[in-house]
Design a protein around this motif. Structure first.
Motif, PDB file in Angstrom:
ATOM      1  N   ALA A  45       0.808  -1.213   0.000  1.00  0.00           N
ATOM      2  CA  ALA A  45       0.000   0.000   0.000  1.00  0.00           C
ATOM      3  C   ALA A  45       0.842   1.264   0.000  1.00  0.00           C
ATOM      4  O   ALA A  45       0.424   2.291  -0.505  1.00  0.00           O
ATOM      5  CB  ALA A  45      -0.935   0.008   1.205  1.00  0.00           C
ATOM      6  N   GLY A  46       2.056   1.226   0.545  1.00  0.00           N
ATOM      7  CA  GLY A  46       2.884   2.418   0.625  1.00  0.00           C
ATOM      8  C   GLY A  46       3.688   2.702  -0.622  1.00  0.00           C
ATOM      9  O   GLY A  46       4.340   3.728  -0.724  1.00  0.00           O
ATOM     10  N   LYS A  47       3.656   1.825  -1.596  1.00  0.00           N
ATOM     11  CA  LYS A  47       4.443   2.030  -2.813  1.00  0.00           C
ATOM     12  C   LYS A  47       3.749   3.034  -3.722  1.00  0.00           C
ATOM     13  O   LYS A  47       2.541   2.992  -3.881  1.00  0.00           O
ATOM     14  CB  LYS A  47       4.629   0.703  -3.552  1.00  0.00           C
ATOM     15  N   PRO A  48       4.523   3.943  -4.335  1.00  0.00           N
ATOM     16  CA  PRO A  48       3.903   4.908  -5.243  1.00  0.00           C
ATOM     17  C   PRO A  48       3.429   4.234  -6.516  1.00  0.00           C
ATOM     18  O   PRO A  48       4.019   3.254  -6.974  1.00  0.00           O
ATOM     19  CB  PRO A  48       5.037   5.890  -5.546  1.00  0.00           C
ATOM     20  N   ALA A  49       2.369   4.776  -7.068  1.00  0.00           N
ATOM     21  CA  ALA A  49       1.817   4.245  -8.313  1.00  0.00           C
ATOM     22  C   ALA A  49       2.734   4.615  -9.470  1.00  0.00           C
ATOM     23  O   ALA A  49       3.337   5.683  -9.486  1.00  0.00           O
ATOM     24  CB  ALA A  49       0.427   4.814  -8.544  1.00  0.00           C
ATOM     25  N   THR A  50       2.853   3.740 -10.433  1.00  0.00           N
ATOM     26  CA  THR A  50       3.653   4.026 -11.611  1.00  0.00           C
ATOM     27  C   THR A  50       2.726   4.172 -12.809  1.00  0.00           C
ATOM     28  O   THR A  50       1.690   3.529 -12.884  1.00  0.00           O
ATOM     29  CB  THR A  50       4.658   2.889 -11.899  1.00  0.00           C
ATOM     30  N   ALA A  51       3.108   5.019 -13.708  1.00  0.00           N
ATOM     31  CA  ALA A  51       2.302   5.229 -14.901  1.00  0.00           C
ATOM     32  C   ALA A  51       2.355   4.013 -15.801  1.00  0.00           C
ATOM     33  O   ALA A  51       3.385   3.383 -15.949  1.00  0.00           O
ATOM     34  CB  ALA A  51       2.802   6.458 -15.647  1.00  0.00           C
ATOM     35  N   ARG A  52       1.237   3.700 -16.442  1.00  0.00           N
ATOM     36  CA  ARG A  52       1.187   2.530 -17.308  1.00  0.00           C
ATOM     37  C   ARG A  52       2.016   2.726 -18.561  1.00  0.00           C
ATOM     38  O   ARG A  52       2.470   1.790 -19.171  1.00  0.00           O
ATOM     39  CB  ARG A  52      -0.246   2.232 -17.710  1.00  0.00           C
ATOM     40  N   TYR A  53       2.182   3.961 -18.983  1.00  0.00           N
ATOM     41  CA  TYR A  53       2.858   4.210 -20.241  1.00  0.00           C
ATOM     42  C   TYR A  53       4.345   4.473 -20.070  1.00  0.00           C
ATOM     43  O   TYR A  53       5.033   4.743 -21.036  1.00  0.00           O
ATOM     44  CB  TYR A  53       2.223   5.383 -20.975  1.00  0.00           C
ATOM     45  N   SER A  54       4.887   4.399 -18.847  1.00  0.00           N
ATOM     46  CA  SER A  54       6.287   4.728 -18.648  1.00  0.00           C
ATOM     47  C   SER A  54       7.221   3.746 -19.338  1.00  0.00           C
ATOM     48  O   SER A  54       8.270   4.125 -19.818  1.00  0.00           O
ATOM     49  CB  SER A  54       6.621   4.800 -17.158  1.00  0.00           C
ATOM     50  N   ALA A  55       6.856   2.469 -19.421  1.00  0.00           N
ATOM     51  CA  ALA A  55       7.727   1.484 -20.048  1.00  0.00           C
ATOM     52  C   ALA A  55       7.859   1.722 -21.547  1.00  0.00           C
ATOM     53  O   ALA A  55       8.898   1.438 -22.135  1.00  0.00           O
ATOM     54  CB  ALA A  55       7.203   0.081 -19.780  1.00  0.00           C
ATOM     55  N   SER A  56       6.833   2.263 -22.176  1.00  0.00           N
ATOM     56  CA  SER A  56       6.897   2.472 -23.618  1.00  0.00           C
ATOM     57  C   SER A  56       7.795   3.636 -23.987  1.00  0.00           C
ATOM     58  O   SER A  56       8.211   3.762 -25.130  1.00  0.00           O
ATOM     59  CB  SER A  56       5.500   2.691 -24.183  1.00  0.00           C
ATOM     60  N   SER A  57       8.093   4.520 -23.032  1.00  0.00           N
ATOM     61  CA  SER A  57       8.910   5.677 -23.354  1.00  0.00           C
ATOM     62  C   SER A  57      10.383   5.455 -23.040  1.00  0.00           C
ATOM     63  O   SER A  57      11.178   6.375 -23.171  1.00  0.00           O
ATOM     64  CB  SER A  57       8.386   6.907 -22.604  1.00  0.00           C
ATOM     65  N   VAL A  58      10.764   4.255 -22.641  1.00  0.00           N
ATOM     66  CA  VAL A  58      12.154   3.971 -22.348  1.00  0.00           C
ATOM     67  C   VAL A  58      12.944   4.093 -23.645  1.00  0.00           C
ATOM     68  O   VAL A  58      12.632   3.460 -24.641  1.00  0.00           O
ATOM     69  CB  VAL A  58      12.308   2.564 -21.730  1.00  0.00           C
ATOM     70  N   GLY A  59      13.959   4.935 -23.659  1.00  0.00           N
ATOM     71  CA  GLY A  59      14.767   5.118 -24.845  1.00  0.00           C
ATOM     72  C   GLY A  59      14.253   6.197 -25.783  1.00  0.00           C
ATOM     73  O   GLY A  59      14.966   6.616 -26.680  1.00  0.00           O
ATOM     74  N   SER A  60      13.038   6.657 -25.615  1.00  0.00           N
ATOM     75  CA  SER A  60      12.481   7.708 -26.460  1.00  0.00           C
ATOM     76  C   SER A  60      12.778   9.053 -25.822  1.00  0.00           C
ATOM     77  O   SER A  60      12.463   9.277 -24.657  1.00  0.00           O
ATOM     78  CB  SER A  60      10.971   7.535 -26.616  1.00  0.00           C
ATOM     79  N   SER A  61      13.381   9.939 -26.575  1.00  0.00           N
ATOM     80  CA  SER A  61      13.784  11.214 -25.995  1.00  0.00           C
ATOM     81  C   SER A  61      12.927  12.388 -26.469  1.00  0.00           C
ATOM     82  O   SER A  61      13.083  13.488 -25.974  1.00  0.00           O
ATOM     83  CB  SER A  61      15.253  11.487 -26.313  1.00  0.00           C
ATOM     84  N   CYS A  62      12.057  12.168 -27.424  1.00  0.00           N
ATOM     85  CA  CYS A  62      11.220  13.259 -27.940  1.00  0.00           C
ATOM     86  C   CYS A  62       9.754  13.001 -27.605  1.00  0.00           C
ATOM     87  O   CYS A  62       9.310  11.864 -27.577  1.00  0.00           O
ATOM     88  CB  CYS A  62      11.378  13.378 -29.447  1.00  0.00           C
ATOM     89  N   TYR A  63       9.020  14.095 -27.360  1.00  0.00           N
ATOM     90  CA  TYR A  63       7.591  13.959 -27.086  1.00  0.00           C
ATOM     91  C   TYR A  63       6.831  15.083 -27.766  1.00  0.00           C
ATOM     92  O   TYR A  63       7.398  16.113 -28.115  1.00  0.00           O
ATOM     93  CB  TYR A  63       7.295  13.932 -25.590  1.00  0.00           C
ATOM     94  N   ALA A  64       5.551  14.837 -27.966  1.00  0.00           N
ATOM     95  CA  ALA A  64       4.681  15.836 -28.587  1.00  0.00           C
ATOM     96  C   ALA A  64       3.278  15.694 -28.033  1.00  0.00           C
ATOM     97  O   ALA A  64       2.864  14.607 -27.636  1.00  0.00           O
ATOM     98  CB  ALA A  64       4.669  15.660 -30.102  1.00  0.00           C
ATOM     99  N   LYS A  65       2.571  16.810 -28.007  1.00  0.00           N
ATOM    100  CA  LYS A  65       1.183  16.816 -27.545  1.00  0.00           C
ATOM    101  C   LYS A  65       0.324  17.497 -28.599  1.00  0.00           C
ATOM    102  O   LYS A  65       0.660  18.577 -29.075  1.00  0.00           O
ATOM    103  CB  LYS A  65       1.064  17.561 -26.222  1.00  0.00           C
ATOM    104  N   ALA A  66      -0.761  16.833 -28.955  1.00  0.00           N
ATOM    105  CA  ALA A  66      -1.705  17.382 -29.931  1.00  0.00           C
ATOM    106  C   ALA A  66      -3.069  17.524 -29.274  1.00  0.00           C
ATOM    107  O   ALA A  66      -3.475  16.666 -28.490  1.00  0.00           O
ATOM    108  CB  ALA A  66      -1.801  16.466 -31.151  1.00  0.00           C
ATOM    109  N   LEU A  67      -3.765  18.621 -29.592  1.00  0.00           N
ATOM    110  CA  LEU A  67      -5.081  18.890 -29.011  1.00  0.00           C
ATOM    111  C   LEU A  67      -6.080  19.268 -30.097  1.00  0.00           C
ATOM    112  O   LEU A  67      -5.735  19.979 -31.041  1.00  0.00           O
ATOM    113  CB  LEU A  67      -4.995  20.047 -28.010  1.00  0.00           C
TER     114      LEU A  67
END
Length: 99
Positions: free
Chosen positions: A29-51
């Motif tokens: 219960a005391g462990k912080p939650a991890t994002a589900r998508y964090s593993a997919s961004s390993v090694g990726s250095s660029c990001y973009a957001k579209a709206l």
């Protein structure tokens, strides 16, 4: 007499299992939650957001800036369509690479 001993033993086993289960649950219960998508961004250095003008947008990671931009546009179109927004108005509003 043997039935009473068996019931006592069974109740001790059940109580022990319950105690172990509670201890394991409390330990996690005391462990912080991890994002589900964090593993997919390993090694990726660029990001973009579209709206879109209405609805949900999309955030994506990629190894190049153009890949991240294209993925975020694709995600924006998908999410805006699902959320009742306007998928045809998706635009990249943020894109950069980490160094």
């Amino acid at each position: 007499m043997a039935g009473k001993t068996t019931r006592q033993c069974l109740s001790w086993v059940l109580l022990s299992l319950l105690a172990i289960n509670l201890a394991l649950t409390a330990g996690c219960a005391g462990k912080p939650a991890t994002a589900r998508y964090s593993a997919s961004s390993v090694g990726s250095s660029c990001y973009a957001k579209a709206l879109p003008t209405a609805g949900e947008g999309g955030l994506a990671w990629g190894s190049t800036l153009s890949m991240a931009r294209q993925k975020s546009l694709d995600n924006c179109i998908r999410y805006a369509g699902r959320s009742g927004g306007t998928p045809n108005t998706c635009q990249v509003v943020l894109s950069e690479c980490k160094h």
